[in-house]
Write a protein that holds these residues in place. Structure first.
Motif, PDB file in Angstrom:
ATOM      1  N   GLN A 151     -17.143  45.910  11.293  1.00  0.00           N
ATOM      2  CA  GLN A 151     -16.588  47.149  11.835  1.00  0.00           C
ATOM      3  C   GLN A 151     -16.212  48.122  10.708  1.00  0.00           C
ATOM      4  OE1 GLN A 151     -15.535  49.939  14.568  1.00  0.00           O
ATOM      5  NE2 GLN A 151     -16.567  47.986  14.981  1.00  0.00           N
ATOM      6  N   TYR A 161     -15.887  52.785   6.203  1.00  0.00           N
ATOM      7  CA  TYR A 161     -14.585  52.742   5.545  1.00  0.00           C
ATOM      8  C   TYR A 161     -14.719  52.124   4.152  1.00  0.00           C
ATOM      9  CZ  TYR A 161     -12.427  53.488  10.167  1.00  0.00           C
ATOM     10  OH  TYR A 161     -12.046  53.977  11.387  1.00  0.00           O
ATOM     11  N   SER A 187      -3.872  52.833  11.906  1.00  0.00           N
ATOM     12  CA  SER A 187      -5.261  53.252  12.052  1.00  0.00           C
ATOM     13  C   SER A 187      -6.166  52.027  12.095  1.00  0.00           C
ATOM     14  CB  SER A 187      -5.669  54.139  10.877  1.00  0.00           C
ATOM     15  OG  SER A 187      -5.678  53.385   9.670  1.00  0.00           O
ATOM     16  N   LEU A 188      -7.372  52.202  12.613  1.00  0.00           N
ATOM     17  CA  LEU A 188      -8.336  51.106  12.670  1.00  0.00           C
ATOM     18  C   LEU A 188      -8.622  50.582  11.273  1.00  0.00           C
ATOM     19  CD1 LEU A 188     -10.370  49.310  14.157  1.00  0.00           C
ATOM     20  CD2 LEU A 188     -12.013  51.198  14.042  1.00  0.00           C
ATOM     21  N   LYS A 189      -8.752  51.468  10.315  1.00  0.00           N
ATOM     22  CA  LYS A 189      -9.043  51.041   8.939  1.00  0.00           C
ATOM     23  C   LYS A 189      -7.933  50.131   8.414  1.00  0.00           C
ATOM     24  CE  LYS A 189      -9.496  52.688   4.192  1.00  0.00           C
ATOM     25  NZ  LYS A 189      -9.418  53.843   3.266  1.00  0.00           N
ATOM     26  N   ARG A 234     -19.559  49.723   9.679  1.00  0.00           N
ATOM     27  CA  ARG A 234     -20.081  50.668  10.671  1.00  0.00           C
ATOM     28  C   ARG A 234     -19.326  51.996  10.655  1.00  0.00           C
ATOM     29  NH1 ARG A 234     -21.606  46.029  13.099  1.00  0.00           N
ATOM     30  NH2 ARG A 234     -19.588  45.487  13.990  1.00  0.00           N
ATOM     31  N   ASN A 235     -18.062  51.935  10.295  1.00  0.00           N
ATOM     32  CA  ASN A 235     -17.261  53.156  10.222  1.00  0.00           C
ATOM     33  C   ASN A 235     -17.273  53.789   8.826  1.00  0.00           C
ATOM     34  OD1 ASN A 235     -15.555  53.703  12.845  1.00  0.00           O
ATOM     35  ND2 ASN A 235     -15.631  51.477  12.601  1.00  0.00           N
ATOM     36  N   PRO A 240     -12.789  48.375  19.490  1.00  0.00           N
ATOM     37  CA  PRO A 240     -14.119  47.884  19.110  1.00  0.00           C
ATOM     38  C   PRO A 240     -14.341  46.465  19.644  1.00  0.00           C
ATOM     39  CG  PRO A 240     -13.090  48.981  17.247  1.00  0.00           C
ATOM     40  CD  PRO A 240     -12.030  48.885  18.320  1.00  0.00           C
TER      41      PRO A 240
END
Length: 333
Positions: A304, A310, A122-124, A307-308, A273
């Motif tokens: 990032q 997280y 995942s991006l996180k 912004r999400n 992103p």
């Protein structure tokens, strides 16, 4: 001591079953167990430390190796040992046939965990990993050394599956600066080399062109790793393997380099992103002897994260998966 092999014959590889090291006693203390890894220059075994009951890892290298990487790794460990995310070195030594290095036993590599997570992070998870990985590389650079072979296999987690990420395998590491007689720090000079060192998939463009590497090259490799984790494949991974359709190692490396050079950061990071495009662009544009801004790269990833929305809880995908599996097992049927 390990049994001496018949030297009248060609020396067997460490990976040959006849060279199995299981149940050997090293330093009258470490009982060698199963093999847990192997590389181009040596094999890694798990061992039991009779002095305290703990498990350790032992890396063995044939003493007849023409280019000893284990001795170089030991030298590098003596310099960087004690840093956060650097495995603890316990001891080193030799037998009649092998040099060995004993170190703390750690958990699986990020490549194995990537496969465990069905080859997609995942991006996180990638953003949290990126911050830790940048810090590991920064520490090595602070110690005046380059890793020169950054790849997912060379980042591992701790044996307790905690949040810490470790950097391993320093056989190809080299100094990038020296202190002269006037105590002035001198950066190595950029020059054309006779051969390429590293792993073509993640190597920087300059490294693949066979130039002397510097800090920027380690960071460019790190950028490719993060993109790989998010996109599963890099554009040059479709190049046929050596032997396929008569592909030679040289031809394969040249083709990978060709694709890498023709793929600009925007194309490389399509669908990701924009921070990842900025990451690669920044690393490629650094001057050879320029000190990178590791803080800038961490801020790119941290921005990032924010912004999400997280939470930096270090709950990587594999930890979430394992926690869910345990939870499901406890549910009554």
């Amino acid at each position: 001591m390990l049994a001496r092999r018949d030297r009248t014959n060609e020396r067997t590889s460490l990976t040959d079953p006849s060279a199995n090291l299981q149940n050997q006693l090293i330093e009258k203390r470490f009982l060698v167990g199963r093999q847990i890894g192997k590389g181009s220059f040596g094999d890694v075994y798990e061992a039991y430390d009779n002095s305290n009951g703990k498990r350790v890892a032992i890396k063995f290298e044939d003493r007849q190796s023409s280019h000893s990487q284990l001795k170089n790794e030991y030298r590098v460990y003596r310099i960087i040992n004690g840093g956060i995310g650097i495995p603890k070195m316990i001891c080193d030594g030799s037998t009649d046939d092998y040099d060995y290095l004993v170190m703390e036993l750690l958990g699986p590599s990020l490549e194995k965990l990537f496969n465990h997570c069905r080859r997609k992070f995942s991006l996180k998870t990638v953003l949290m990993l990126g911050e830790k990985m940048i810090r590991r590389v920064e520490y090595m650079h602070q110690m005046c050394h380059l890793h020169r072979d950054l790849k997912p296999d060379n980042f591992v987690i701790d044996s307790e599956n905690g949040p810490e990420i470790y950097l391993i395998d320093f056989g190809l590491a080299r100094r990038f600066c020296h202190v002269d007689e006037n105590m002035k720090v001198e950066h190595v000079k950029r020059m054309k080399l006779q051969s390429f060192t590293g792993t073509a998939r993640y190597a920087s463009i300059s490294a693949q062109q066979q130039y002397t590497t510097s800090r920027k090259d380690d960071l460019e490799s790190l950028g490719y790793i993060l993109i790989y984790f998010l996109k599963t494949r890099l554009p040059w991974q479709h190049v046929p393997k050596v032997g396929s359709n008569g592909m030679t190692p040289k031809q394969r490396k040249e083709r990978i380099l060709e694709i890498k050079m023709s793929t600009n950061p925007t194309e490389l990071c399509t669908g990701l992103p924009h921070e990842f495009q900025q990451f690669i662009s920044y690393c490629r544009k650094l001057d050879f002897d320029e000190t990178p801004s590791y803080g800038y790269l961490r801020r790119l990833l941290g921005g990032q994260m924010e912004r999400n929305l997280y939470v930096k809880d270090w709950m990587y995908d594999w930890r979430v998966m394992d926690a869910n599996e345990k939870k499901n097992k406890k549910k009554p049927h």
